[in-house]
Design a protein around this motif. Structure first.
Motif, PDB file in Angstrom:
ATOM      1  N   LEU A  13       0.783  -1.320   0.059  1.00 39.27           N
ATOM      2  CA  LEU A  13      -0.159   0.022  -0.224  1.00 39.27           C
ATOM      3  C   LEU A  13       0.847   1.247  -0.135  1.00 39.27           C
ATOM      4  O   LEU A  13       0.762   2.185  -0.606  1.00 39.27           O
ATOM      5  N   ILE A  14       1.934   1.349   0.818  1.00 38.82           N
ATOM      6  CA  ILE A  14       2.889   2.238   1.003  1.00 38.82           C
ATOM      7  C   ILE A  14       3.455   2.516  -0.572  1.00 38.82           C
ATOM      8  O   ILE A  14       3.577   3.785  -0.978  1.00 38.82           O
ATOM      9  N   ILE A  15       3.812   1.743  -1.242  1.00 38.05           N
ATOM     10  CA  ILE A  15       4.477   1.732  -2.663  1.00 38.05           C
ATOM     11  C   ILE A  15       3.575   2.067  -3.727  1.00 38.05           C
ATOM     12  O   ILE A  15       3.734   2.996  -4.351  1.00 38.05           O
ATOM     13  N   GLU A  16       2.327   1.611  -3.517  1.00 40.81           N
ATOM     14  CA  GLU A  16       1.164   2.085  -4.317  1.00 40.81           C
ATOM     15  C   GLU A  16       0.931   3.763  -4.199  1.00 40.81           C
ATOM     16  O   GLU A  16       0.660   4.212  -5.136  1.00 40.81           O
ATOM     17  N   LEU A  17       0.857   4.173  -2.868  1.00 40.66           N
ATOM     18  CA  LEU A  17       0.610   5.516  -2.755  1.00 40.66           C
ATOM     19  C   LEU A  17       1.919   6.526  -3.101  1.00 40.66           C
ATOM     20  O   LEU A  17       1.358   7.402  -3.548  1.00 40.66           O
ATOM     21  N   PHE A  18       3.204   5.799  -3.025  1.00 43.44           N
ATOM     22  CA  PHE A  18       4.153   6.489  -3.290  1.00 43.44           C
ATOM     23  C   PHE A  18       4.158   6.871  -5.096  1.00 43.44           C
ATOM     24  O   PHE A  18       4.429   7.977  -5.536  1.00 43.44           O
ATOM     25  N   LEU A  19       3.799   5.711  -5.589  1.00 39.46           N
ATOM     26  CA  LEU A  19       3.576   5.775  -7.168  1.00 39.46           C
ATOM     27  C   LEU A  19       2.688   6.821  -7.505  1.00 39.46           C
ATOM     28  O   LEU A  19       2.751   7.416  -8.557  1.00 39.46           O
ATOM     29  N   PHE A  20       1.639   6.795  -6.821  1.00 35.77           N
ATOM     30  CA  PHE A  20       0.353   7.832  -7.101  1.00 35.77           C
ATOM     31  C   PHE A  20       0.847   9.256  -7.022  1.00 35.77           C
ATOM     32  O   PHE A  20       0.415   9.883  -7.755  1.00 35.77           O
ATOM     33  N   ILE A  21       1.536   9.193  -6.142  1.00 34.13           N
ATOM     34  CA  ILE A  21       2.111  10.976  -5.835  1.00 34.13           C
ATOM     35  C   ILE A  21       2.892  11.209  -6.951  1.00 34.13           C
ATOM     36  O   ILE A  21       2.586  12.350  -7.632  1.00 34.13           O
ATOM     37  N   PHE A  22       3.557  10.537  -7.457  1.00 32.92           N
ATOM     38  CA  PHE A  22       4.196  10.993  -8.800  1.00 32.92           C
ATOM     39  C   PHE A  22       3.517  10.727 -10.148  1.00 32.92           C
ATOM     40  O   PHE A  22       4.298  11.017 -11.126  1.00 32.92           O
ATOM     41  N   PHE A  23       2.222  10.178 -10.184  1.00 29.79           N
ATOM     42  CA  PHE A  23       1.717   9.785 -11.643  1.00 29.79           C
ATOM     43  C   PHE A  23       1.350  11.174 -12.096  1.00 29.79           C
ATOM     44  O   PHE A  23       0.763  12.032 -11.559  1.00 29.79           O
ATOM     45  N   GLN A  24       1.461  11.239 -13.348  1.00 26.99           N
ATOM     46  CA  GLN A  24       1.222  12.342 -14.101  1.00 26.99           C
ATOM     47  C   GLN A  24      -0.071  11.945 -14.783  1.00 26.99           C
ATOM     48  O   GLN A  24       0.004  11.178 -15.822  1.00 26.99           O
ATOM     49  N   PRO A  25      -1.379  12.660 -14.743  1.00 29.98           N
ATOM     50  CA  PRO A  25      -2.523  12.218 -15.524  1.00 29.98           C
ATOM     51  C   PRO A  25      -2.410  12.534 -16.801  1.00 29.98           C
ATOM     52  O   PRO A  25      -1.749  13.617 -17.406  1.00 29.98           O
ATOM     53  N   ASN A  26      -3.207  11.801 -17.733  1.00 33.68           N
ATOM     54  CA  ASN A  26      -3.265  12.112 -19.231  1.00 33.68           C
ATOM     55  C   ASN A  26      -4.790  12.114 -19.666  1.00 33.68           C
ATOM     56  O   ASN A  26      -5.715  11.681 -18.829  1.00 33.68           O
ATOM     57  N   GLU A  27      -5.034  12.226 -21.133  1.00 33.26           N
ATOM     58  CA  GLU A  27      -6.031  11.912 -21.443  1.00 33.26           C
ATOM     59  C   GLU A  27      -6.961  10.403 -21.205  1.00 33.26           C
ATOM     60  O   GLU A  27      -8.015  10.533 -21.391  1.00 33.26           O
ATOM     61  N   GLU A  28      -5.936   9.439 -21.203  1.00 35.77           N
ATOM     62  CA  GLU A  28      -6.291   8.302 -21.162  1.00 35.77           C
ATOM     63  C   GLU A  28      -6.831   8.030 -19.571  1.00 35.77           C
ATOM     64  O   GLU A  28      -7.548   6.869 -19.288  1.00 35.77           O
ATOM     65  N   CYS A  29      -6.259   8.532 -18.774  1.00 32.97           N
ATOM     66  CA  CYS A  29      -6.158   7.956 -17.320  1.00 32.97           C
ATOM     67  C   CYS A  29      -6.141   9.422 -16.182  1.00 32.97           C
ATOM     68  O   CYS A  29      -5.068  10.058 -16.405  1.00 32.97           O
ATOM     69  N   SER A  30      -7.196   9.556 -15.586  1.00 29.52           N
ATOM     70  CA  SER A  30      -6.911  10.560 -14.674  1.00 29.52           C
ATOM     71  C   SER A  30      -6.596  10.292 -13.343  1.00 29.52           C
ATOM     72  O   SER A  30      -6.355   9.127 -13.007  1.00 29.52           O
ATOM     73  N   ARG A  31      -6.264  11.264 -12.425  1.00 31.33           N
ATOM     74  CA  ARG A  31      -5.661  10.644 -11.257  1.00 31.33           C
ATOM     75  C   ARG A  31      -6.542   9.844 -10.292  1.00 31.33           C
ATOM     76  O   ARG A  31      -6.310   8.879  -9.708  1.00 31.33           O
ATOM     77  N   ALA A  32      -7.802  10.264 -10.342  1.00 25.37           N
ATOM     78  CA  ALA A  32      -9.017   9.515  -9.757  1.00 25.37           C
ATOM     79  C   ALA A  32      -8.934   8.171 -10.136  1.00 25.37           C
ATOM     80  O   ALA A  32      -9.023   7.159  -9.577  1.00 25.37           O
ATOM     81  N   TYR A  33      -8.804   7.913 -11.692  1.00 25.64           N
ATOM     82  CA  TYR A  33      -9.173   6.644 -12.301  1.00 25.64           C
ATOM     83  C   TYR A  33      -7.883   5.671 -11.856  1.00 25.64           C
ATOM     84  O   TYR A  33      -7.920   4.402 -11.682  1.00 25.64           O
ATOM     85  N   TYR A  34      -6.466   6.452 -11.898  1.00 22.50           N
ATOM     86  CA  TYR A  34      -5.324   5.590 -11.681  1.00 22.50           C
ATOM     87  C   TYR A  34      -5.427   5.125 -10.044  1.00 22.50           C
ATOM     88  O   TYR A  34      -4.991   4.086  -9.766  1.00 22.50           O
ATOM     89  N   PHE A  35      -5.925   6.100  -9.216  1.00 23.15           N
ATOM     90  CA  PHE A  35      -6.197   5.931  -7.726  1.00 23.15           C
ATOM     91  C   PHE A  35      -6.933   4.494  -7.794  1.00 23.15           C
ATOM     92  O   PHE A  35      -6.672   3.434  -6.811  1.00 23.15           O
ATOM     93  N   TYR A  36      -8.133   4.509  -8.301  1.00 18.67           N
ATOM     94  CA  TYR A  36      -8.989   3.384  -8.416  1.00 18.67           C
ATOM     95  C   TYR A  36      -8.381   2.021  -8.818  1.00 18.67           C
ATOM     96  O   TYR A  36      -8.250   1.126  -8.120  1.00 18.67           O
ATOM     97  N   LEU A  37      -7.600   2.192  -9.967  1.00 17.03           N
ATOM     98  CA  LEU A  37      -7.059   0.977 -10.692  1.00 17.03           C
ATOM     99  C   LEU A  37      -5.881   0.273  -9.756  1.00 17.03           C
ATOM    100  O   LEU A  37      -5.839  -0.731  -9.695  1.00 17.03           O
ATOM    101  N   PHE A  38      -4.858   1.138  -9.433  1.00 17.19           N
ATOM    102  CA  PHE A  38      -3.381   0.804  -9.008  1.00 17.19           C
ATOM    103  C   PHE A  38      -3.367   1.001  -7.416  1.00 17.19           C
ATOM    104  O   PHE A  38      -2.312   0.709  -6.883  1.00 17.19           O
ATOM    105  N   VAL A  39      -4.328   1.683  -6.632  1.00 20.03           N
ATOM    106  CA  VAL A  39      -4.169   1.783  -5.410  1.00 20.03           C
ATOM    107  C   VAL A  39      -5.227   1.125  -4.449  1.00 20.03           C
ATOM    108  O   VAL A  39      -5.437   0.184  -3.786  1.00 20.03           O
ATOM    109  N   ALA A  40      -6.608   1.769  -4.859  1.00 15.84           N
ATOM    110  CA  ALA A  40      -7.853   1.142  -4.063  1.00 15.84           C
ATOM    111  C   ALA A  40      -8.132  -0.425  -4.489  1.00 15.84           C
ATOM    112  O   ALA A  40      -8.392  -1.242  -3.662  1.00 15.84           O
ATOM    113  N   ARG A  41      -8.407  -0.608  -5.818  1.00 11.97           N
ATOM    114  CA  ARG A  41      -8.423  -2.046  -6.021  1.00 11.97           C
ATOM    115  C   ARG A  41      -7.595  -3.030  -5.530  1.00 11.97           C
ATOM    116  O   ARG A  41      -8.007  -3.988  -5.063  1.00 11.97           O
TER     117      ARG A  41
END
Length: 367
Positions: free
Chosen positions: A39-67
């Motif tokens: 969970l800590i690693i996933e949150l760390f990568l989420f902090i540095f994620f740059q959103p784009n047209e295909e994936c917003s920060r909220a969608y990324y959080f759902y896919l790779f942290v919450a899920r």
């Protein structure tokens, strides 16, 4: 050799309550640590994620942290409940299979979710680290098969149908590698803990949890060697429950076991932390007293004798008290072997028995 390679332990026997608690402590607690680290690693990568047209920060959080975090958390909580309610009293092989599925499924959730990370499939090999814990070659082969099947599912379904594949990133690779290293260390730590627990069991008496006869002699030989090298004197004592056969015959073996356990209480209250206590055999107990001469050792023995005599046992015939006879000997010269020296304490015990029981006798000083 071939027979021993096929089966290391009796995998059909049932796991007792204490063993099942060890299984839960070693495996399930390890996964809890891994879950938190993931969970800590996933949150760390989420902090540095740059959103784009295909994936917003909220969608990324759902896919790779919450899920993955929720999935692993639910998996682990359900397994913990199932283990405590249904699995812990089963055979060793069934418990092994349960743990294998638990760890493999836990790893598979992360791999199937993080399909974009090239290093993630390596996590499917982590359950293999725990194979020595099962001590069963069939379970090892099965674990290899499960890991291979999970990897095939990853390649055949989860990778092609991943909802979003972020571009390759050096930070992600380095972070995942560091995380995998941590997970490996956690699992290896648990395997080492398992071996430590098994080794501790092998040197302890199952009824009293004091050291056993063999371990006592190993410790005795160590102190004899210390005497040869540094002239560090020490004493030993051997205690025997008086008329113990009569105790068993009158009150039963279960009551006799309770009397034996109470000797441990008297020993614990009557000697220091550095002294080495063992169940020598049956109703006999032995103790090594480092850096103590015969007089001090005899004083400790007398204190133990008194404390045991004071313990009250409730029986159908009313309150009963039992006694100990104790023999003490000091190591003041080099003996041929440990048995030869220990005979001095044994002779002193015999004298205590012969002269009326419920007393401490000391061996004569060696010339």
């Amino acid at each position: 050799m071939g027979i021993h390679m096929k089966k290391y332990i009796n995998t059909s026997r049932r796991i007792n309550t204490k063993e099942s608690e060890e299984w839960g402590f070693i495996v399930i607690n390890a996964l809890k640590k891994v879950w938190l680290a993931t969970l800590i690693i996933e949150l760390f990568l989420f902090i540095f994620f740059q959103p784009n047209e295909e994936c917003s920060r909220a969608y990324y959080f759902y896919l790779f942290v919450a899920r993955p975090s929720i999935g692993q958390g639910v998996w682990l909580a359900a397994a913990d409940i199932l283990f405590k309610k249904c699995i812990k009293s089963k055979s060793h092989r069934i418990v092994s299979l349960f743990m294998m599925i638990l760890v493999s499924g836990f790893a598979a959730i992360a791999v199937w979710v993080h399909t974009s990370v090239g290093l993630m499939p390596v996590a499917l090999l982590f359950p293999m680290v725990l194979c020595p814990f099962y001590r069963d070659w069939k379970m090892m082969v099965l674990q290899a098969g499960i890991s291979t099947a999970l990897y095939a599912a990853y390649q055949g379904y989860f990778l092609p149908y991943s909802p979003y594949l972020p571009p390759e990133n050096l930070l992600i690779d380095v972070t995942i590698f560091a995380g995998c290293t941590f997970v490996t260390l956690v699992l290896e730590e648990q395997v080492n803990l398992s071996y430590i627990l098994q080794e501790e069991k092998s040197v302890r008496d199952s009824l009293t949890h004091l050291y056993n006869h063999e371990t006592f002699y190993e410790e005795l030989e160590y102190h004899m060697k210390r005497y040869e090298e540094k002239k560090e004197t020490f004493s030993v004592m051997i205690a025997d429950i008086d008329n113990f056969k009569k105790v068993n015959d009158t009150y039963g073996h279960a009551f006799g076991d309770e009397v034996i356990r109470k000797v441990v209480v008297a020993f614990a209250e009557g000697h220091g932390n550095n002294d080495f206590s063992a169940r020598y055999g049956g109703e006999e107990f032995a103790m090594i007293l480092p850096k103590r001469g015969i007089e001090e050792a005899a004083g400790i023995a007398e204190n133990i004798r008194k404390k045991f005599e004071e313990i009250a046992f409730q029986t159908e015939l009313g309150e009963k008290h039992f006694t100990l006879s104790i023999g003490v000997a000091e190591y003041t010269k080099i003996y041929e072997n440990a048995s030869t020296f220990f005979e001095q304490a044994d002779k002193a015990l015999y004298e205590a028995k012969r002269s009326g029981k419920n007393r401490v006798c000391c061996a004569k000083s060696a010339e």
